[in-house]
Design an enzyme around this catalytic site. Structure first.
Site, PDB file in Angstrom:
ATOM      1  N   TYR A 287       0.848  -1.201   0.000  1.00 21.04           N
ATOM      2  CA  TYR A 287       0.000   0.000   0.000  1.00 21.04           C
ATOM      3  C   TYR A 287       0.885   1.253   0.000  1.00 21.04           C
ATOM      4  O   TYR A 287       0.600   2.244  -0.664  1.00 21.04           O
ATOM      5  CB  TYR A 287      -0.928  -0.014   1.222  1.00 21.04           C
ATOM      6  CG  TYR A 287      -1.649   1.291   1.449  1.00 21.04           C
ATOM      7  CD1 TYR A 287      -2.666   1.688   0.583  1.00 21.04           C
ATOM      8  CD2 TYR A 287      -1.307   2.134   2.505  1.00 21.04           C
ATOM      9  CE1 TYR A 287      -3.313   2.897   0.771  1.00 21.04           C
ATOM     10  CE2 TYR A 287      -1.950   3.343   2.696  1.00 21.04           C
ATOM     11  CZ  TYR A 287      -2.955   3.723   1.826  1.00 21.04           C
ATOM     12  OH  TYR A 287      -3.589   4.926   2.008  1.00 21.04           O
TER      13      TYR A 287
ATOM     14  N   SER B 102      -2.254  14.471   7.327  1.00 19.99           N
ATOM     15  CA  SER B 102      -3.267  14.261   6.286  1.00 19.99           C
ATOM     16  C   SER B 102      -4.669  14.315   6.873  1.00 19.99           C
ATOM     17  O   SER B 102      -4.890  13.947   8.031  1.00 19.99           O
ATOM     18  CB  SER B 102      -3.041  12.889   5.646  1.00 19.99           C
ATOM     19  OG  SER B 102      -4.181  12.468   4.940  1.00 19.99           O
TER      20      SER B 102
ATOM     21  N   GLN C  57      -3.054  18.950   5.757  1.00 16.76           N
ATOM     22  CA  GLN C  57      -3.462  18.708   4.369  1.00 16.76           C
ATOM     23  C   GLN C  57      -4.959  18.474   4.316  1.00 16.76           C
ATOM     24  O   GLN C  57      -5.505  17.667   5.075  1.00 16.76           O
ATOM     25  CB  GLN C  57      -2.717  17.477   3.820  1.00 16.76           C
ATOM     26  CG  GLN C  57      -3.138  17.070   2.410  1.00 16.76           C
ATOM     27  CD  GLN C  57      -4.210  16.002   2.411  1.00 16.76           C
ATOM     28  OE1 GLN C  57      -4.211  15.131   3.282  1.00 16.76           O
ATOM     29  NE2 GLN C  57      -5.133  16.068   1.465  1.00 16.76           N
TER      30      GLN C  57
ATOM     31  N   TYR D 168      -8.396  17.413   2.232  1.00 18.02           N
ATOM     32  CA  TYR D 168      -9.207  16.926   1.120  1.00 18.02           C
ATOM     33  C   TYR D 168     -10.555  17.609   1.273  1.00 18.02           C
ATOM     34  O   TYR D 168     -11.158  17.547   2.350  1.00 18.02           O
ATOM     35  CB  TYR D 168      -9.422  15.412   1.209  1.00 18.02           C
ATOM     36  CG  TYR D 168      -8.264  14.580   0.715  1.00 18.02           C
ATOM     37  CD1 TYR D 168      -7.736  14.765  -0.558  1.00 18.02           C
ATOM     38  CD2 TYR D 168      -7.720  13.583   1.507  1.00 18.02           C
ATOM     39  CE1 TYR D 168      -6.688  13.990  -1.030  1.00 18.02           C
ATOM     40  CE2 TYR D 168      -6.663  12.804   1.046  1.00 18.02           C
ATOM     41  CZ  TYR D 168      -6.157  13.018  -0.219  1.00 18.02           C
ATOM     42  OH  TYR D 168      -5.122  12.249  -0.678  1.00 18.02           O
TER      43      TYR D 168
ATOM     44  N   THR E 250      -5.108  19.576  -1.350  1.00 16.34           N
ATOM     45  CA  THR E 250      -4.737  18.577  -2.368  1.00 16.34           C
ATOM     46  C   THR E 250      -5.791  18.541  -3.471  1.00 16.34           C
ATOM     47  O   THR E 250      -6.981  18.401  -3.192  1.00 16.34           O
ATOM     48  CB  THR E 250      -4.583  17.180  -1.725  1.00 16.34           C
ATOM     49  OG1 THR E 250      -3.530  17.248  -0.773  1.00 16.34           O
ATOM     50  CG2 THR E 250      -4.262  16.112  -2.767  1.00 16.34           C
TER      51      THR E 250
ATOM     52  N   LYS F 229      -1.594  21.580  -3.504  1.00 14.44           N
ATOM     53  CA  LYS F 229      -0.714  20.421  -3.707  1.00 14.44           C
ATOM     54  C   LYS F 229      -1.269  19.514  -4.802  1.00 14.44           C
ATOM     55  O   LYS F 229      -2.448  19.148  -4.769  1.00 14.44           O
ATOM     56  CB  LYS F 229      -0.633  19.625  -2.397  1.00 14.44           C
ATOM     57  CG  LYS F 229       0.123  18.305  -2.488  1.00 14.44           C
ATOM     58  CD  LYS F 229       0.268  17.658  -1.133  1.00 14.44           C
ATOM     59  CE  LYS F 229       1.036  16.357  -1.184  1.00 14.44           C
ATOM     60  NZ  LYS F 229       0.260  15.230  -1.710  1.00 14.44           N
TER      61      LYS F 229
ATOM     62  N   HIS G 236       1.441  13.153  -6.596  1.00 14.79           N
ATOM     63  CA  HIS G 236       0.942  12.317  -5.502  1.00 14.79           C
ATOM     64  C   HIS G 236       1.788  11.041  -5.370  1.00 14.79           C
ATOM     65  O   HIS G 236       1.283   9.975  -5.071  1.00 14.79           O
ATOM     66  CB  HIS G 236      -0.525  11.952  -5.769  1.00 14.79           C
ATOM     67  CG  HIS G 236      -1.386  11.825  -4.538  1.00 14.79           C
ATOM     68  ND1 HIS G 236      -2.305  12.759  -4.172  1.00 14.79           N
ATOM     69  CD2 HIS G 236      -1.464  10.850  -3.598  1.00 14.79           C
ATOM     70  CE1 HIS G 236      -2.926  12.367  -3.060  1.00 14.79           C
ATOM     71  NE2 HIS G 236      -2.423  11.209  -2.692  1.00 14.79           N
TER      72      HIS G 236
ATOM     73  N   ARG H 142       0.597   7.972  -7.347  1.00 11.38           N
ATOM     74  CA  ARG H 142      -0.516   7.150  -6.856  1.00 11.38           C
ATOM     75  C   ARG H 142      -1.846   7.509  -7.501  1.00 11.38           C
ATOM     76  O   ARG H 142      -2.868   6.914  -7.207  1.00 11.38           O
ATOM     77  CB  ARG H 142      -0.628   7.296  -5.339  1.00 11.38           C
ATOM     78  CG  ARG H 142       0.607   6.797  -4.629  1.00 11.38           C
ATOM     79  CD  ARG H 142       0.660   7.244  -3.190  1.00 11.38           C
ATOM     80  NE  ARG H 142      -0.223   6.526  -2.310  1.00 11.38           N
ATOM     81  CZ  ARG H 142       0.019   5.328  -1.789  1.00 11.38           C
ATOM     82  NH1 ARG H 142       1.141   4.699  -2.080  1.00 11.38           N
ATOM     83  NH2 ARG H 142      -0.832   4.742  -0.972  1.00 11.38           N
TER      84      ARG H 142
ATOM     85  N   THR I  40       7.570  13.857  -4.925  1.00 11.78           N
ATOM     86  CA  THR I  40       7.474  12.666  -5.791  1.00 11.78           C
ATOM     87  C   THR I  40       8.858  12.197  -6.236  1.00 11.78           C
ATOM     88  O   THR I  40       9.535  12.878  -7.020  1.00 11.78           O
ATOM     89  CB  THR I  40       6.571  12.894  -7.029  1.00 11.78           C
ATOM     90  OG1 THR I  40       5.261  13.272  -6.577  1.00 11.78           O
ATOM     91  CG2 THR I  40       6.431  11.599  -7.847  1.00 11.78           C
ATOM     92  N   GLY I  41       9.231  11.068  -5.699  1.00 11.13           N
ATOM     93  CA  GLY I  41      10.441  10.375  -6.148  1.00 11.13           C
ATOM     94  C   GLY I  41      11.696  10.663  -5.351  1.00 11.13           C
ATOM     95  O   GLY I  41      12.753  10.127  -5.665  1.00 11.13           O
TER      96      GLY I  41
ATOM     97  N   MET J  53      14.455  10.195  -2.945  1.00  8.50           N
ATOM     98  CA  MET J  53      14.993   9.062  -2.176  1.00  8.50           C
ATOM     99  C   MET J  53      16.398   9.355  -1.669  1.00  8.50           C
ATOM    100  O   MET J  53      17.021   8.495  -1.046  1.00  8.50           O
ATOM    101  CB  MET J  53      15.033   7.807  -3.068  1.00  8.50           C
ATOM    102  CG  MET J  53      13.674   7.246  -3.432  1.00  8.50           C
ATOM    103  SD  MET J  53      12.880   6.395  -2.049  1.00  8.50           S
ATOM    104  CE  MET J  53      13.759   4.816  -2.106  1.00  8.50           C
TER     105      MET J  53
HETATM  106  C1  LIG Z   1       1.048   5.723   1.664  1.00  2.23           C
HETATM  107  C2  LIG Z   1       0.822   7.100   1.133  1.00  2.23           C
HETATM  108  C3  LIG Z   1      -0.309   7.814   1.530  1.00  2.23           C
HETATM  109  C4  LIG Z   1      -0.524   9.118   1.047  1.00  2.23           C
HETATM  110  N1  LIG Z   1      -1.613   9.820   1.491  1.00  2.23           N
HETATM  111  C5  LIG Z   1      -1.783  11.108   1.086  1.00  2.23           C
HETATM  112  C6  LIG Z   1      -2.855  11.894   1.608  1.00  2.23           C
HETATM  113  O1  LIG Z   1      -3.615  11.445   2.456  1.00  2.23           O
HETATM  114  N2  LIG Z   1      -2.972  13.171   1.143  1.00  2.23           N
HETATM  115  C7  LIG Z   1      -2.124  13.712   0.226  1.00  2.23           C
HETATM  116  O2  LIG Z   1      -2.288  14.868  -0.164  1.00  2.23           O
HETATM  117  N3  LIG Z   1      -1.098  12.986  -0.268  1.00  2.23           N
HETATM  118  C8  LIG Z   1      -0.908  11.710   0.154  1.00  2.23           C
HETATM  119  N4  LIG Z   1       0.150  10.990  -0.333  1.00  2.23           N
HETATM  120  C9  LIG Z   1       1.088  11.616  -1.273  1.00  2.23           C
HETATM  121  C10 LIG Z   1       2.239  12.292  -0.519  1.00  2.23           C
HETATM  122  O3  LIG Z   1       1.788  13.412   0.198  1.00  2.23           O
HETATM  123  C11 LIG Z   1       3.341  12.761  -1.476  1.00  2.23           C
HETATM  124  O4  LIG Z   1       2.777  13.577  -2.474  1.00  2.23           O
HETATM  125  C12 LIG Z   1       4.092  11.604  -2.145  1.00  2.23           C
HETATM  126  O5  LIG Z   1       4.256  10.522  -1.237  1.00  2.23           O
HETATM  127  C13 LIG Z   1       5.458  12.084  -2.630  1.00  2.23           C
HETATM  128  O6  LIG Z   1       6.136  11.083  -3.303  1.00  2.23           O
HETATM  129  P1  LIG Z   1       7.259  10.141  -2.615  1.00  2.23           P
HETATM  130  O7  LIG Z   1       6.508   9.104  -1.830  1.00  2.23           O
HETATM  131  O8  LIG Z   1       7.994   9.571  -3.765  1.00  2.23           O
HETATM  132  O9  LIG Z   1       8.109  11.022  -1.722  1.00  2.23           O
HETATM  133  C14 LIG Z   1       0.389   9.684   0.143  1.00  2.23           C
HETATM  134  C15 LIG Z   1       1.523   8.966  -0.253  1.00  2.23           C
HETATM  135  C16 LIG Z   1       1.750   7.698   0.244  1.00  2.23           C
HETATM  136  C17 LIG Z   1       3.000   6.956  -0.177  1.00  2.23           C
END
Ligand SMILES: Cc1cc2nc3c(=O)[nH]c(=O)nc-3n(C[C@H](O)[C@H](O)[C@H](O)COP(=O)(O)O)c2cc1C
Length: 414
Positions: free
Chosen positions: A54, A136, A158, A160, A186, A276, A300, A303, A332-333, A335
């Site tokens: 997940y 979140s 954050q 929604y 978001t 965002k 995101h 995702r 995003t990305g 590491m």
């Molecule tokens: C498990 C998971 C849950 C997330 N849940 C939210 C969320 O609830 N709200 C939101 O705006 N972004 C959510 N995101 C996105 C993150 O805020 C972020 O944009 C993203 O993880 C950045 O990429 P990275 O994982 O490569 O650092 C989620 C990401 C992951 C991995």
């Protein structure tokens, strides 16, 4: 000819500097992790497959995430030589407040599912490091409890915008009352992305016990002990609004949100507001002109829309277009701390980490998040020293070339 001699016993003794073994398993594990990828490997070993997937997974073919990570790998740094940087200053001012490092923790839903300490570990580690923590809407610790963990630090919330607008407005008021200074609105979730790993794993929120999950649990007993002996997993800030987790998730995604919602939230929220999930030049400009305080270039973490633009590729042109005075953040990305340095050099004011934080959390709770931050900090400092800069303000586009594997197909006919 090599001259040989018998080793002297004193020289042999000098060589035999055995380190005292560390009997604290968690500490040993975490100090052995030298990169975020090492933390990911530990996280995978210790977390049930469905919860790990997940977190680790993305939408559809997971191309958005793979491309975003590849884009950070595909850069070339240009160091300046003979410019001593014995001390480096990694601090920045972001949205009228300080951060000791040029990154903060991104909002992630259902964080206590990954490891039971969840948001409290993230907020505590962020407080200790002097960086912002973003909670979140779908967090598993309440707005007030996260604030209590980080009472003097920077808390971001954050949002929604949910189908039932009053629920969202209530959250906005609570976050403002609790002292959160920035709201992340978001906008990249009109519907939920297709997370195929979750479908294949039969993943459900909250987790259900099936024969498969029980077998998978056997080598990961501690996760299950934590899960079964700690308070129920729920969307803590939404718990009082009623509805099952599934109903709340459905309600969180509303395909009708628009710029009108932005105007209403602007009225309600006294602090800074950033949008965002921005993915085009046009939207960046429109948001600047609409008077928001900043944007997060993000897909995101891959995702949502697969094959979405890579935020890091968008960054230089967005910065050129919106000008120097508008706050542009990126995620995003990421590491590696060097990814963060590259983003700052190409015009980002700040960066956010999602999975890098969650891998640390799954690898070792609060200590694991501390380790994530320590790894990124040392990578940032080392990269800055090797580039010959002593502050982030000295970084500029001349320090980085983006090497593109993929380029747009030429549009002119010939
Ligand atoms: C498990 C998971 C849950 C997330 N849940 C939210 C969320 O609830 N709200 C939101 O705006 N972004 C959510 N995101 C996105 C993150 O805020 C972020 O944009 C993203 O993880 C950045 O990429 P990275 O994982 O490569 O650092 C989620 C990401 C992951 C991995």
């Amino acid at each position: 000819m090599v001259t040989r001699q018998l080793p002297k016993p004193t020289e042999l003794l000098e060589l035999m500097q055995f380190k005292r073994p560390d009997f604290n398993g968690k500490r040993r594990r975490l100090t052995g992790a030298l990169t975020i990828n090492d933390l990911r490997t530990i996280a995978k070993r210790r977390t049930p497959k469905a919860a790990f997937d997940y977190t680790d997974g993305a939408a559809e073919g997971e191309l958005s995430l793979a491309r975003a990570r590849q884009a950070f790998a595909d850069i070339e740094f240009h160091p300046s030589i003979l410019r001593p940087a014995p001390e480096v200053d990694t601090s920045v001012e972001i949205l009228s407040g300080p951060s000791a490092l040029p990154f903060g923790i991104a909002p992630t839903g259902f964080t206590r599912l990954m490891q039971t300490e969840g948001e409290v570990a993230g907020a505590g580690a962020a407080a200790a490091a002097g960086i912002p923590f973003t909670l979140s809407t779908l967090g598993t610790t309440s707005i007030e409890d996260v604030r209590a963990t980080n009472p003097d630090g920077r808390n971001w919330f954050q949002l929604y915008v949910m189908r039932d607008r009053e629920i969202s407005y209530g959250l906005v008021r609570r976050a403002a009352a609790a002292g959160y200074d920035t709201l992340h609105f978001t906008v990249d979730t009109p519907v939920s992305g297709a997370r195929l790993r979750d479908k294949r794993n039969g993943f459900s929120i909250p987790p259900q016990l099936s024969l498969g999950t029980v077998i998978n649990a056997l080598p990961r007993p501690w996760w299950w002990v934590d899960f079964l002996t700690t308070p129920k997993l729920e969307f803590a800030s939404l718990a009082t609004t009623g509805g099952t987790v599934g109903e709340l998730l459905d309600a969180a995604m509303d395909p009708t949100i628009s710029f009108d919602d932005l105007a209403v939230i602007r009225e309600l929220w006294p602090g800074k507001i950033v949008v965002k999930g921005v993915q085009t030049l046009e939207d960046s400009l429109r948001l600047r002109d609409a008077g928001v305080d900043g944007i997060v270039l993000s897909n995101h973490g891959g995702r949502q829309l697969d094959r979405a633009p890579v935020p890091f590729h968008l960054l230089p042109s967005v910065r050129r277009t919106v000008g120097d005075d508008f706050t542009v953040m990126i995620d995003t990305g990421i590491m590696n701390g060097a990814d963060i340095v590259a983003a700052i050099a190409l015009g980002a004011d700040f960066t956010l980490i999602g999975r890098a934080y969650l891998y640390g959390l799954m690898a070792g709770g609060r200590a694991g998040v501390d380790r994530t931050i320590a790894i990124l900090r040392s990578e940032i400092e080392r990269t800055m020293r090797l580039l010959g800069v002593s502050s982030l303000a000295e970084l500029d586009p001349g320090h980085v070339t983006q090497l593109r594997r993929l380029g747009p197909v030429s549009v002119h006919a010939d």
